[in-house]
Design a protein around this motif. Structure first.
Motif, PDB file in Angstrom:
ATOM      1  N   UNK A 242       0.818  -1.223   0.000  1.00  0.00           N
ATOM      2  CA  UNK A 242       0.000   0.000   0.000  1.00  0.00           C
ATOM      3  C   UNK A 242       0.851   1.272   0.000  1.00  0.00           C
ATOM      4  N   UNK A 243       2.161   1.126  -0.181  1.00  0.00           N
ATOM      5  CA  UNK A 243       3.068   2.275  -0.234  1.00  0.00           C
ATOM      6  C   UNK A 243       2.708   3.174  -1.416  1.00  0.00           C
ATOM      7  N   UNK A 244       2.632   4.473  -1.158  1.00  0.00           N
ATOM      8  CA  UNK A 244       2.372   5.442  -2.225  1.00  0.00           C
ATOM      9  C   UNK A 244       3.688   5.846  -2.862  1.00  0.00           C
ATOM     10  N   UNK A 245       3.723   5.826  -4.174  1.00  0.00           N
ATOM     11  CA  UNK A 245       4.871   6.321  -4.927  1.00  0.00           C
ATOM     12  C   UNK A 245       4.473   7.659  -5.525  1.00  0.00           C
ATOM     13  N   UNK A 246       5.269   8.695  -5.252  1.00  0.00           N
ATOM     14  CA  UNK A 246       4.931  10.043  -5.717  1.00  0.00           C
ATOM     15  C   UNK A 246       6.096  10.631  -6.506  1.00  0.00           C
ATOM     16  N   UNK A 247       5.839  10.844  -7.776  1.00  0.00           N
ATOM     17  CA  UNK A 247       6.786  11.463  -8.701  1.00  0.00           C
ATOM     18  C   UNK A 247       6.515  12.972  -8.683  1.00  0.00           C
ATOM     19  N   UNK A 248       7.555  13.773  -8.503  1.00  0.00           N
ATOM     20  CA  UNK A 248       7.376  15.233  -8.471  1.00  0.00           C
ATOM     21  C   UNK A 248       8.115  15.928  -9.616  1.00  0.00           C
ATOM     22  N   UNK A 249       8.428  15.170 -10.648  1.00  0.00           N
ATOM     23  CA  UNK A 249       9.104  15.736 -11.818  1.00  0.00           C
ATOM     24  C   UNK A 249       8.297  16.914 -12.368  1.00  0.00           C
ATOM     25  N   UNK A 250       8.985  17.886 -12.884  1.00  0.00           N
ATOM     26  CA  UNK A 250       8.328  19.096 -13.404  1.00  0.00           C
ATOM     27  C   UNK A 250       7.640  18.860 -14.749  1.00  0.00           C
TER      28      UNK A 250
ATOM     29  N   UNK B 284       7.474  13.224 -23.693  1.00  0.00           N
ATOM     30  CA  UNK B 284       6.862  12.122 -22.953  1.00  0.00           C
ATOM     31  C   UNK B 284       7.548  11.944 -21.602  1.00  0.00           C
ATOM     32  N   UNK B 285       6.793  11.508 -20.631  1.00  0.00           N
ATOM     33  CA  UNK B 285       7.347  11.234 -19.310  1.00  0.00           C
ATOM     34  C   UNK B 285       6.818   9.881 -18.860  1.00  0.00           C
ATOM     35  N   UNK B 286       7.690   9.109 -18.252  1.00  0.00           N
ATOM     36  CA  UNK B 286       7.305   7.813 -17.697  1.00  0.00           C
ATOM     37  C   UNK B 286       7.772   7.776 -16.250  1.00  0.00           C
ATOM     38  N   UNK B 287       7.027   7.040 -15.429  1.00  0.00           N
ATOM     39  CA  UNK B 287       7.436   6.909 -14.038  1.00  0.00           C
ATOM     40  C   UNK B 287       7.240   5.469 -13.564  1.00  0.00           C
ATOM     41  N   UNK B 288       7.532   5.231 -12.296  1.00  0.00           N
ATOM     42  CA  UNK B 288       7.426   3.898 -11.738  1.00  0.00           C
ATOM     43  C   UNK B 288       5.960   3.462 -11.751  1.00  0.00           C
ATOM     44  N   UNK B 289       5.695   2.202 -12.081  1.00  0.00           N
ATOM     45  CA  UNK B 289       4.311   1.729 -12.124  1.00  0.00           C
ATOM     46  C   UNK B 289       3.570   1.996 -10.810  1.00  0.00           C
ATOM     47  N   UNK B 290       2.345   2.488 -10.957  1.00  0.00           N
ATOM     48  CA  UNK B 290       1.498   2.762  -9.797  1.00  0.00           C
ATOM     49  C   UNK B 290       1.724   4.110  -9.150  1.00  0.00           C
ATOM     50  N   UNK B 291       2.568   4.939  -9.741  1.00  0.00           N
ATOM     51  CA  UNK B 291       2.898   6.237  -9.137  1.00  0.00           C
ATOM     52  C   UNK B 291       1.827   7.288  -9.384  1.00  0.00           C
ATOM     53  N   UNK B 292       1.774   8.241  -8.466  1.00  0.00           N
ATOM     54  CA  UNK B 292       1.038   9.482  -8.663  1.00  0.00           C
ATOM     55  C   UNK B 292       2.049  10.486  -9.182  1.00  0.00           C
ATOM     56  N   UNK B 293       1.678  11.276 -10.136  1.00  0.00           N
ATOM     57  CA  UNK B 293       2.582  12.327 -10.615  1.00  0.00           C
ATOM     58  C   UNK B 293       2.019  13.665 -10.172  1.00  0.00           C
ATOM     59  N   UNK B 294       2.638  14.225  -9.146  1.00  0.00           N
ATOM     60  CA  UNK B 294       2.280  15.550  -8.647  1.00  0.00           C
ATOM     61  C   UNK B 294       3.294  16.543  -9.189  1.00  0.00           C
ATOM     62  N   UNK B 295       3.139  16.859 -10.455  1.00  0.00           N
ATOM     63  CA  UNK B 295       4.087  17.723 -11.152  1.00  0.00           C
ATOM     64  C   UNK B 295       4.202  19.077 -10.467  1.00  0.00           C
TER      65      UNK B 295
ATOM     66  N   UNK C  74      12.142  11.662  -8.083  1.00  0.00           N
ATOM     67  CA  UNK C  74      12.200  12.467  -9.300  1.00  0.00           C
ATOM     68  C   UNK C  74      13.235  11.793 -10.200  1.00  0.00           C
ATOM     69  N   UNK C  75      14.314  12.470 -10.478  1.00  0.00           N
ATOM     70  CA  UNK C  75      15.448  11.946 -11.229  1.00  0.00           C
ATOM     71  C   UNK C  75      16.638  11.849 -10.271  1.00  0.00           C
ATOM     72  N   UNK C  76      17.738  11.310 -10.738  1.00  0.00           N
ATOM     73  CA  UNK C  76      18.948  11.345  -9.913  1.00  0.00           C
ATOM     74  C   UNK C  76      19.459  12.787  -9.885  1.00  0.00           C
TER      75      UNK C  76
ATOM     76  N   UNK D  26       3.944   5.030 -18.978  1.00  0.00           N
ATOM     77  CA  UNK D  26       3.658   6.392 -19.430  1.00  0.00           C
ATOM     78  C   UNK D  26       2.887   7.129 -18.341  1.00  0.00           C
ATOM     79  N   UNK D  27       3.197   8.403 -18.159  1.00  0.00           N
ATOM     80  CA  UNK D  27       2.602   9.138 -17.041  1.00  0.00           C
ATOM     81  C   UNK D  27       1.949  10.439 -17.485  1.00  0.00           C
ATOM     82  N   UNK D  28       0.947  10.827 -16.711  1.00  0.00           N
ATOM     83  CA  UNK D  28       0.285  12.120 -16.861  1.00  0.00           C
ATOM     84  C   UNK D  28       0.155  12.710 -15.455  1.00  0.00           C
ATOM     85  N   UNK D  29       0.382  14.012 -15.327  1.00  0.00           N
ATOM     86  CA  UNK D  29       0.215  14.620 -14.002  1.00  0.00           C
ATOM     87  C   UNK D  29      -1.239  14.512 -13.540  1.00  0.00           C
ATOM     88  N   UNK D  30      -1.435  14.413 -12.239  1.00  0.00           N
ATOM     89  CA  UNK D  30      -2.789  14.436 -11.693  1.00  0.00           C
ATOM     90  C   UNK D  30      -3.403  15.795 -12.014  1.00  0.00           C
ATOM     91  N   UNK D  31      -4.703  15.849 -12.198  1.00  0.00           N
ATOM     92  CA  UNK D  31      -5.369  17.094 -12.603  1.00  0.00           C
ATOM     93  C   UNK D  31      -5.130  18.253 -11.633  1.00  0.00           C
TER      94      UNK D  31
END
Length: 180
Positions: A65-73, A86-97, A132-134, A173-178
């Protein structure tokens, strides 16, 4: 020769701006990184536990149940995200750009806190991994921001998407949350 003079002129005109950026503070008064986000990061982001790829995989196995949160711009223009690449992130992640910036406008802070609250179902002890990134300070800032909101079970995947990809692990493939 004209091209060389034009290049030299551009460089001379840019020097004051470059000097100003070099002297700009790296951190805000409240401790967030505010400049040069893509540069070497520290080994830890207090109060989070720092993860490498094997330890993140182990955490996800142990606590699914761990949340993965991508904060890439992602560029925000005319009230929408601009998909410039295009942006991709870890499977199951939320993208809070754009929520890892050192200074957030109130509407971006609300975006961050609202989506975290919804995803965690209000559980401040739910495990949350920011990445995010390294060599990227955005996730370091996001850890601090989540701690300030009261989240207590925080992790920082310091090398982020780059390390995951280098390990041959899948990305989605990722899309930021609305927003808002």
């Amino acid at each position: 020769m004209k091209r060389l003079l034009a290049c030299v002129t551009c460089l001379v005109l840019a020097l004051p701006v470059l000097a100003e950026e070099a002297n700009a503070p790296l951190f805000s008064a409240d401790g967030y990184r505010v400049a040069r986000y893509r540069s070497p990061t520290p080994a830890a982001a207090e109060p989070a536990r720092t993860l490498d790829t094997p330890s993140l995989q182990a955490l996800l196995q142990k606590q699914p149940d761990t949340l993965l949160v991508d904060v890439y711009r992602r560029q925000w223009l005319h009230d929408r995200f601009i998909e410039d690449e295009p942006h991709a992130n870890l499977p199951g992640s939320l993208w809070l750009a754009n929520t890892g910036d050192g200074t957030l406008a109130p509407e971006w802070q609300a975006y961050f806190s609202r989506h975290l609250q919804q995803a965690s179902q209000g559980r401040l002890d739910r495990p949350v991994v920011f990445y995010c990134r390294s060599d990227c300070w955005l996730s370091w800032n996001a850890v601090k921001r989540a701690a300030a909101l009261g989240y207590t079970n925080l992790y920082w995947y310091r090398d982020g998407i780059d390390a995951w990809e280098q390990a041959g692990l899948p990305l989605q493939p990722a899309r930021p949350l609305p927003f808002p």
